[in-house]
Scaffold this active site. Structure first.
Site, PDB file in Angstrom:
ATOM      1  CB  SER A 162      -0.972  -0.056   1.183  1.00 53.21           C
ATOM      2  OG  SER A 162      -2.008   0.879   1.015  1.00 53.21           O
ATOM      3  CG  ASP A 239      -7.295  -3.249  -2.509  1.00 52.28           C
ATOM      4  OD1 ASP A 239      -7.960  -2.406  -1.875  1.00 52.28           O
ATOM      5  OD2 ASP A 239      -6.060  -3.333  -2.458  1.00 52.28           O
ATOM      6  CG  HIS A 273      -5.568  -2.675   0.805  1.00 54.00           C
ATOM      7  ND1 HIS A 273      -4.995  -2.408  -0.409  1.00 54.00           N
ATOM      8  CD2 HIS A 273      -4.948  -1.850   1.689  1.00 54.00           C
ATOM      9  CE1 HIS A 273      -4.065  -1.472  -0.267  1.00 54.00           C
ATOM     10  NE2 HIS A 273      -4.008  -1.113   1.007  1.00 54.00           N
TER      11      HIS A 273
END
Lengths: 296, 296
Positions: A162, A239, A273
């Site tokens: 991320s 995600d 995620h």
């Protein structure tokens, strides 16, 4: 410890050892040290396979974590230890930002994508952030040199998740002489054009858009061109942050095409995620960095 | 979800689904339900490999956690998902005790080895504990039946860590018709003779030592004799709770000898009581339960 391996810090070590736990054929360690780059104490975790504990030089991978995380999340939840034990890889997880303590008051922000727990792994250019938020210098200079002097490290690859995936791509392509390999899990590919990154860069850089561009992974790759034999990126197809436009994986794909940078980009069906996604694919990333360390 | 598998609860399900995350070739689910045994809401996690999501019956292993834990610790830190995905095993992690909520006031104790987060997986016999602390009935009757009715479970083995290792040994040998296999990680082997267990059993049973004995794993094994082809126990040799006398692994060894119960007991050099120890050896336990489910 009931085994024949150990690791000794140098006599002049700046490191304080916080914990040691046996895990597979190696040990999970935590350290803290006083950083000159961030002017705070910084904590990191490092997994040392038995080869490293016995003093043999091993390839290492530096994992940059995402928003709100510290070294614990990946160390507890990603389960990199088994594969690193099998291959003889060192795995290092720094914190995501400087933190306030009893002795230091670090700026913060109620938005989780701007203050402590964020940083985008850049050196902030304006007050109040520039005093402590110098994570680029911390990672690629200070921590990098400290790791090389204190542990038997052969070469270093960089990965992350991320915001940390952004960090891995950004630092990997800004400082290709420092890293032998780059990969990322669900990276923020174009921070300067995402809502999270726009908020943070406004704080860190003001309206100097040249600095924004230098802190954007896709723009950096496009500018500097091919640096690695290949890079590996995994992205969960389910995600929610991809759907929300925070990750912009298509801009990484475009940048790598323009840069002629070979990219293995895998959209993983059904995956989100979370660390459940990370643990599913972390082994592939460790193997990628291991192969690159062996064979370039 | 971007895959062809799904799991449907029965029309009359008492379960509330709290979360679903794709992980390896399967999904990590969390559920809550209202328990009649504990008179509280109870939460558990369940990993369903794709075979189970497609409706095929799979062997399952029930993991009982240790003091202070809930379903999260093992689900986040033990990394059972990869091996369960490979073998097609279901993995269930209940909570360690009933908990207070807005609507229910459950007894507690400032000692972490007595109150909420403890339970020893027994039915308490005296007030105030007997109202809610009925974890034996919860596990072997209520949850057991609920799991069998809601998920495609073929057979169930039982394992656990520390207080949960005690629970696995105790319930496995008290109810051998319910479980096809037993294993444990650093179990409390003789709760009625350990400082933790003495404190808890004084609260749950008063001074009725017959009840203490019925809630002691080693005494129960010695009493009921051999029940399984073999059981597997791992114990960290550097575990501070072993040194402190809380675990008393020698009493398990003695009981299994007297009961002629085959026991594979492995002292693991350098390993402590942590989830780093658990993640190192959980795969061996999953494989043990898988083999027992296939071949008895």
């Amino acid at each position: 410890m009931n085994n024949s391996y150990h690791h000794s810090l140098s006599a002049s070590s700046q490191l304080t050892q916080l914990s040691v736990n046996r895990c597979f054929d190696g040990e999970q360690h935590y350290y803290s040290h006083q950083s000159t780059a961030t002017k705070t104490a910084m904590t990191f975790s490092i997994y040392l396979p038995d080869e490293a504990l016995a003093g043999r030089r091993c390839p290492a991978v530096l994992y940059l974590s995402g928003l709100t995380c510290n070294a614990d999340n990946v160390t507890h939840k990603a389960h990199f230890q088994q594969k690193c034990s099998e291959l003889g890889m060192i795995f290092i997880a720094p914190d995501t930002s400087p933190r306030s303590s009893e002795s230091v008051d670090v700026p913060n922000d109620e938005r989780y994508f701007v203050g402590q727990g964020a940083s985008y792994y850049v050196d902030a250019a304006q007050a109040p952030w520039s005093e402590h938020f110098n994570m680029q210098s911390y990672i690629v200079d200070e921590l990098y040199d400290l790791l090389r002097s204190e542990f038997p490290i052969d070469s270093i690859g960089v990965t992350g998740h991320s915001m940390g995936g952004h960090g891995a791509l950004l630092l990997g392509f800004k400082f290709p002489s420092k890293f032998v390999s780059v990969s990322a899990l669900s990276p923020v590919c174009a921070a300067s054009e995402s809502a999270w990154g726009e908020a943070a860069f406004t704080e860190y850089f003001g309206d100097d858009k040249a600095q924004w561009a230098q802190a954007d992974a896709a723009k950096t790759i496009e500018k500097v061109g091919q640096q690695y034999t290949s890079i590996l990126v995994d992205q969960g197809a389910a995600d929610n942050f991809l759907a929300d436009g925070q990750l912009q994986t298509n801009k990484l794909l475009d940048a790598c095409e323009k840069a002629k940078q070979p990219l293995t980009l895998r959209y993983q069906a059904g995956h989100d995620h979370s660390y459940y996604f990370i643990q599913t694919f972390i082994n592939d990333h460790i193997e990628h960095h291991w192969r690159m360390a062996q064979f370039g």
